[in-house]
Design a protein around this motif. Structure first.
Motif, PDB file in Angstrom:
ATOM      1  N   VAL A 170       0.838  -1.202   0.000  1.00 37.02           N
ATOM      2  CA  VAL A 170       0.000   0.000   0.000  1.00 37.02           C
ATOM      3  C   VAL A 170       0.874   1.253   0.000  1.00 37.02           C
ATOM      4  CG1 VAL A 170      -1.646   1.342   1.366  1.00 37.02           C
ATOM      5  CG2 VAL A 170      -1.995  -1.110   1.061  1.00 37.02           C
ATOM      6  N   ILE A 171       1.930   1.245   0.846  1.00 38.71           N
ATOM      7  CA  ILE A 171       2.858   2.383   0.875  1.00 38.71           C
ATOM      8  C   ILE A 171       3.461   2.611  -0.514  1.00 38.71           C
ATOM      9  CG2 ILE A 171       5.162   3.079   1.640  1.00 38.71           C
ATOM     10  CD1 ILE A 171       4.551   2.244   4.372  1.00 38.71           C
ATOM     11  N   THR A 172       3.906   1.516  -1.135  1.00 37.83           N
ATOM     12  CA  THR A 172       4.540   1.632  -2.452  1.00 37.83           C
ATOM     13  C   THR A 172       3.568   2.187  -3.488  1.00 37.83           C
ATOM     14  OG1 THR A 172       5.990  -0.238  -1.940  1.00 37.83           O
ATOM     15  CG2 THR A 172       5.768   0.352  -4.249  1.00 37.83           C
ATOM     16  N   ALA A 173       2.346   1.640  -3.496  1.00 34.26           N
ATOM     17  CA  ALA A 173       1.352   2.101  -4.467  1.00 34.26           C
ATOM     18  C   ALA A 173       0.960   3.552  -4.214  1.00 34.26           C
ATOM     19  CB  ALA A 173       0.120   1.201  -4.406  1.00 34.26           C
ATOM     20  N   ALA A 174       0.739   3.893  -2.942  1.00 31.68           N
ATOM     21  CA  ALA A 174       0.339   5.259  -2.614  1.00 31.68           C
ATOM     22  C   ALA A 174       1.455   6.250  -2.914  1.00 31.68           C
ATOM     23  CB  ALA A 174      -0.068   5.344  -1.149  1.00 31.68           C
ATOM     24  N   ALA A 175       2.697   5.844  -2.599  1.00 28.36           N
ATOM     25  CA  ALA A 175       3.832   6.727  -2.906  1.00 28.36           C
ATOM     26  C   ALA A 175       3.947   6.936  -4.416  1.00 28.36           C
ATOM     27  CB  ALA A 175       5.120   6.136  -2.342  1.00 28.36           C
ATOM     28  N   GLY A 176       3.743   5.858  -5.185  1.00 29.45           N
ATOM     29  CA  GLY A 176       3.804   5.986  -6.638  1.00 29.45           C
ATOM     30  C   GLY A 176       2.729   6.915  -7.174  1.00 29.45           C
ATOM     31  N   LEU A 177       1.498   6.753  -6.693  1.00 27.14           N
ATOM     32  CA  LEU A 177       0.412   7.625  -7.144  1.00 27.14           C
ATOM     33  C   LEU A 177       0.650   9.067  -6.698  1.00 27.14           C
ATOM     34  CD1 LEU A 177      -2.647   5.302  -6.428  1.00 27.14           C
ATOM     35  CD2 LEU A 177      -1.702   5.911  -8.662  1.00 27.14           C
ATOM     36  N   GLY A 178       1.163   9.208  -5.472  1.00 21.35           N
ATOM     37  CA  GLY A 178       1.417  10.556  -4.964  1.00 21.35           C
ATOM     38  C   GLY A 178       2.494  11.272  -5.750  1.00 21.35           C
ATOM     39  N   ILE A 179       3.571  10.553  -6.045  1.00 19.85           N
ATOM     40  CA  ILE A 179       4.658  11.178  -6.804  1.00 19.85           C
ATOM     41  C   ILE A 179       4.213  11.480  -8.240  1.00 19.85           C
ATOM     42  CG2 ILE A 179       6.945  10.727  -7.779  1.00 19.85           C
ATOM     43  CD1 ILE A 179       7.654   9.376  -5.118  1.00 19.85           C
ATOM     44  N   LEU A 180       3.364  10.610  -8.804  1.00 21.27           N
ATOM     45  CA  LEU A 180       2.788  10.916 -10.115  1.00 21.27           C
ATOM     46  C   LEU A 180       1.945  12.187 -10.045  1.00 21.27           C
ATOM     47  CD1 LEU A 180       2.184  10.157 -13.061  1.00 21.27           C
ATOM     48  CD2 LEU A 180       0.293   8.728 -12.217  1.00 21.27           C
ATOM     49  N   GLY A 181       1.194  12.298  -8.933  1.00 23.79           N
ATOM     50  CA  GLY A 181       0.401  13.509  -8.742  1.00 23.79           C
ATOM     51  C   GLY A 181       1.265  14.749  -8.641  1.00 23.79           C
ATOM     52  N   ILE A 182       2.404  14.620  -7.950  1.00 22.53           N
ATOM     53  CA  ILE A 182       3.337  15.744  -7.837  1.00 22.53           C
ATOM     54  C   ILE A 182       3.800  16.177  -9.228  1.00 22.53           C
ATOM     55  CG2 ILE A 182       5.642  16.403  -7.038  1.00 22.53           C
ATOM     56  CD1 ILE A 182       5.169  14.545  -4.634  1.00 22.53           C
ATOM     57  N   LEU A 183       4.121  15.198 -10.067  1.00 22.76           N
ATOM     58  CA  LEU A 183       4.581  15.497 -11.429  1.00 22.76           C
ATOM     59  C   LEU A 183       3.510  16.244 -12.218  1.00 22.76           C
ATOM     60  CD1 LEU A 183       6.841  15.091 -13.529  1.00 22.76           C
ATOM     61  CD2 LEU A 183       5.765  12.907 -14.125  1.00 22.76           C
ATOM     62  N   LEU A 184       2.245  15.824 -12.043  1.00 21.36           N
ATOM     63  CA  LEU A 184       1.154  16.452 -12.778  1.00 21.36           C
ATOM     64  C   LEU A 184       0.793  17.829 -12.227  1.00 21.36           C
ATOM     65  CD1 LEU A 184      -1.195  13.337 -13.188  1.00 21.36           C
ATOM     66  CD2 LEU A 184       0.352  14.335 -14.897  1.00 21.36           C
ATOM     67  N   LEU A 185       1.110  18.072 -10.937  1.00 21.69           N
ATOM     68  CA  LEU A 185       0.749  19.342 -10.311  1.00 21.69           C
ATOM     69  C   LEU A 185       1.796  20.437 -10.496  1.00 21.69           C
ATOM     70  CD1 LEU A 185      -0.713  18.102  -6.889  1.00 21.69           C
ATOM     71  CD2 LEU A 185      -1.990  19.148  -8.767  1.00 21.69           C
ATOM     72  N   ASP A 198       6.541  14.590  -1.601  1.00 18.56           N
ATOM     73  CA  ASP A 198       6.752  13.233  -1.098  1.00 18.56           C
ATOM     74  C   ASP A 198       6.808  13.221   0.430  1.00 18.56           C
ATOM     75  OD1 ASP A 198       9.340  14.355  -0.860  1.00 18.56           O
ATOM     76  OD2 ASP A 198      10.248  12.365  -1.031  1.00 18.56           O
ATOM     77  N   SER A 199       7.203  14.333   1.058  1.00 15.52           N
ATOM     78  CA  SER A 199       7.159  14.409   2.524  1.00 15.52           C
ATOM     79  C   SER A 199       5.710  14.422   3.016  1.00 15.52           C
ATOM     80  CB  SER A 199       7.890  15.663   3.017  1.00 15.52           C
ATOM     81  OG  SER A 199       9.271  15.573   2.756  1.00 15.52           O
ATOM     82  N   ILE A 200       4.846  15.118   2.267  1.00 15.86           N
ATOM     83  CA  ILE A 200       3.422  15.115   2.620  1.00 15.86           C
ATOM     84  C   ILE A 200       2.843  13.713   2.476  1.00 15.86           C
ATOM     85  CG2 ILE A 200       1.161  16.014   1.959  1.00 15.86           C
ATOM     86  CD1 ILE A 200       2.605  18.592   1.074  1.00 15.86           C
ATOM     87  N   ILE A 201       3.255  13.008   1.420  1.00 18.36           N
ATOM     88  CA  ILE A 201       2.790  11.629   1.222  1.00 18.36           C
ATOM     89  C   ILE A 201       3.227  10.741   2.385  1.00 18.36           C
ATOM     90  CG2 ILE A 201       3.052   9.585  -0.242  1.00 18.36           C
ATOM     91  CD1 ILE A 201       3.441  11.570  -2.600  1.00 18.36           C
ATOM     92  N   VAL A 202       4.508  10.851   2.769  1.00 22.17           N
ATOM     93  CA  VAL A 202       5.018  10.063   3.889  1.00 22.17           C
ATOM     94  C   VAL A 202       4.208  10.336   5.157  1.00 22.17           C
ATOM     95  CG1 VAL A 202       6.980   9.783   5.459  1.00 22.17           C
ATOM     96  CG2 VAL A 202       7.356   9.828   2.995  1.00 22.17           C
ATOM     97  N   LEU A 203       3.948  11.607   5.422  1.00 18.36           N
ATOM     98  CA  LEU A 203       3.218  11.982   6.634  1.00 18.36           C
ATOM     99  C   LEU A 203       1.816  11.379   6.637  1.00 18.36           C
ATOM    100  CD1 LEU A 203       3.610  13.664   9.187  1.00 18.36           C
ATOM    101  CD2 LEU A 203       2.691  15.632   7.955  1.00 18.36           C
ATOM    102  N   LEU A 204       1.121  11.476   5.514  1.00 14.48           N
ATOM    103  CA  LEU A 204      -0.243  10.946   5.439  1.00 14.48           C
ATOM    104  C   LEU A 204      -0.263   9.426   5.567  1.00 14.48           C
ATOM    105  CD1 LEU A 204      -1.714  13.169   2.573  1.00 14.48           C
ATOM    106  CD2 LEU A 204      -2.136  13.355   5.034  1.00 14.48           C
ATOM    107  N   LEU A 205       0.670   8.732   4.902  1.00 20.00           N
ATOM    108  CA  LEU A 205       0.721   7.271   4.977  1.00 20.00           C
ATOM    109  C   LEU A 205       1.021   6.802   6.400  1.00 20.00           C
ATOM    110  CD1 LEU A 205       2.667   6.376   1.705  1.00 20.00           C
ATOM    111  CD2 LEU A 205       0.248   5.959   2.183  1.00 20.00           C
ATOM    112  N   CYS A 206       1.958   7.455   7.045  1.00 21.18           N
ATOM    113  CA  CYS A 206       2.328   7.055   8.410  1.00 21.18           C
ATOM    114  C   CYS A 206       1.176   7.283   9.385  1.00 21.18           C
ATOM    115  CB  CYS A 206       3.564   7.812   8.868  1.00 21.18           C
ATOM    116  SG  CYS A 206       5.078   7.330   8.005  1.00 21.18           S
ATOM    117  N   LEU A 207       0.461   8.392   9.215  1.00 20.87           N
ATOM    118  CA  LEU A 207      -0.676   8.668  10.097  1.00 20.87           C
ATOM    119  C   LEU A 207      -1.749   7.593   9.976  1.00 20.87           C
ATOM    120  CD1 LEU A 207      -1.042  12.542   9.728  1.00 20.87           C
ATOM    121  CD2 LEU A 207      -0.391  11.284  11.789  1.00 20.87           C
TER     122      LEU A 207
END
Length: 326
Positions: A170-185, A198-207
């Motif tokens: 789940v972490i891997t998939a979410a990080a991949g989608l998040g980083i793709l989102g960063i690229l698109l944004l 990616d720091s925001i992604i890490v924070l949300l996943l860990c929470l």
């Protein structure tokens, strides 16, 4: 359906943990390397998570070898507690990693807000990483879950390893989608947050994961502290022993059940209502254990002849009424 015996279950569990050990080592090394090449904290956390999984699988394999060993001179109550110790500190190590990752992510966001932007992400190495590691996580989850199911769903080691593999995926998939989102944004109004995306992604996943691993930690800690097993286990034991005790003719005074990993320790406080010699008492204990082993594969039964329950009443309790010697 073929029912696995104890040696087959242990062999299957050991094989699953060996696969998990090497799979996590591969993912950990790949994660650290990909993090260095891409400047991604999210991927670094993913790699560290896998390296902890490698150590856990190595230790878990040793635990699974001895968990069903009986009492001996070194361990007079057996080795069942090893599994509870393993799951408790496995969950604690994961909690520690999550807290470290959260603190690191918060610091990166703070540094960016105060004018110190992080190194920009390099996206090219991440595409292969997400595909390969995502498939590896799914494979490890499938292996552990299949082994857990085939061995009777009693192994807390396999259960926690399957959960860890699923969360890693789940972490891997979410990080991949998040980083793709960063690229698109990057070229939008939200582009201002992409340097710390990616720091925001890490924070949300860990929470999202802290609560689950905290529950696992508290559950293992409760087992080590001797907290009573859950009501479903108590009901199962009561149903199993009712017929034998009714036939024996005595009175069930009290019942306590402790869970340690996949093992259970059942204390039956029993008033036989008549005199019993050692041979009769051993037969009653063995009859109860034979009955319980059909619903709890690893169970130790102790029958205590008593008219009281698990504690002395206050009027005879030596701690409350110590005798005075002349």
């Amino acid at each position: 359906m073929h029912t696995l015996d104890a040696s087959e279950r242990k062999k299957l569990e050991g094989r699953s943990l060996v696969i998990g050990m090497w799979g996590n080592l591969f993912m950990g090394g790949a994660g650290v390397m990909a993090a260095i090449l891409s400047n991604s904290n999210a991927i670094l956390v993913d790699g560290l998570f896998s390296l902890i999984g490698f150590t856990a699988a190595l230790l878990g394999r040793n635990v699974s070898r001895n968990v069903d060993a009986g009492p001996d001179r070194l361990r007079p109550i057996g080795y069942a507690a090893d599994e509870a110790i393993f799951t408790t500190f496995r969950a604690l190590s994961l909690l520690g990693l999550l807290l470290f990752a959260m603190c690191s992510a918060v610091m990166n966001i703070y540094n960016y807000a105060t004018g110190h932007p992080p190194e920009p992400l390099i996206f090219e190495p991440l595409i292969v990483y997400f595909i390969v590691i995502g498939l590896t996580c799914f494979l490890l989850w499938w292996v552990h879950h299949r082994s857990w199911s085939k061995t009777g769903r009693n192994s807390d080691v396999l259960r926690l390893e399957a959960k860890a593999a699923a969360f890693d995926g789940v972490i891997t998939a979410a990080a991949g989608l998040g980083i793709l989102g960063i690229l698109l944004l990057q070229d939008t109004a939200l582009g201002v947050i992409t340097p710390v995306g990616d720091s925001i992604i890490v924070l949300l996943l860990c929470l999202t994961a802290v609560t689950q691993y905290y529950k696992d930690f508290m559950s293992g800690l409760g087992e080590l502290a001797g907290v009573t097993a859950g009501p479903e286990h108590i009901a199962k034991v009561r149903r199993a022993i009712r017929k034998i005790l009714s036939k024996d003719g005595g009175r069930l005074v009290d019942l306590s059940i402790l869970k340690l990993g996949r093992s259970f320790h059942v204390s039956i406080y029993y008033d036989p209502m008549r005199a019993l010699d050692a041979q009769e008492f051993d037969k009653l204990t063995l009859d109860l254990e034979h009955e319980l082993v059909t619903v709890m594969p690893l169970v130790e039964v102790v029958v205590l002849p008593t008219q009281y329950g698990r504690r002395w009443p206050d009027d005879v309790n030596p701690r409350k009424n110590p005798r005075t010697h002349q």
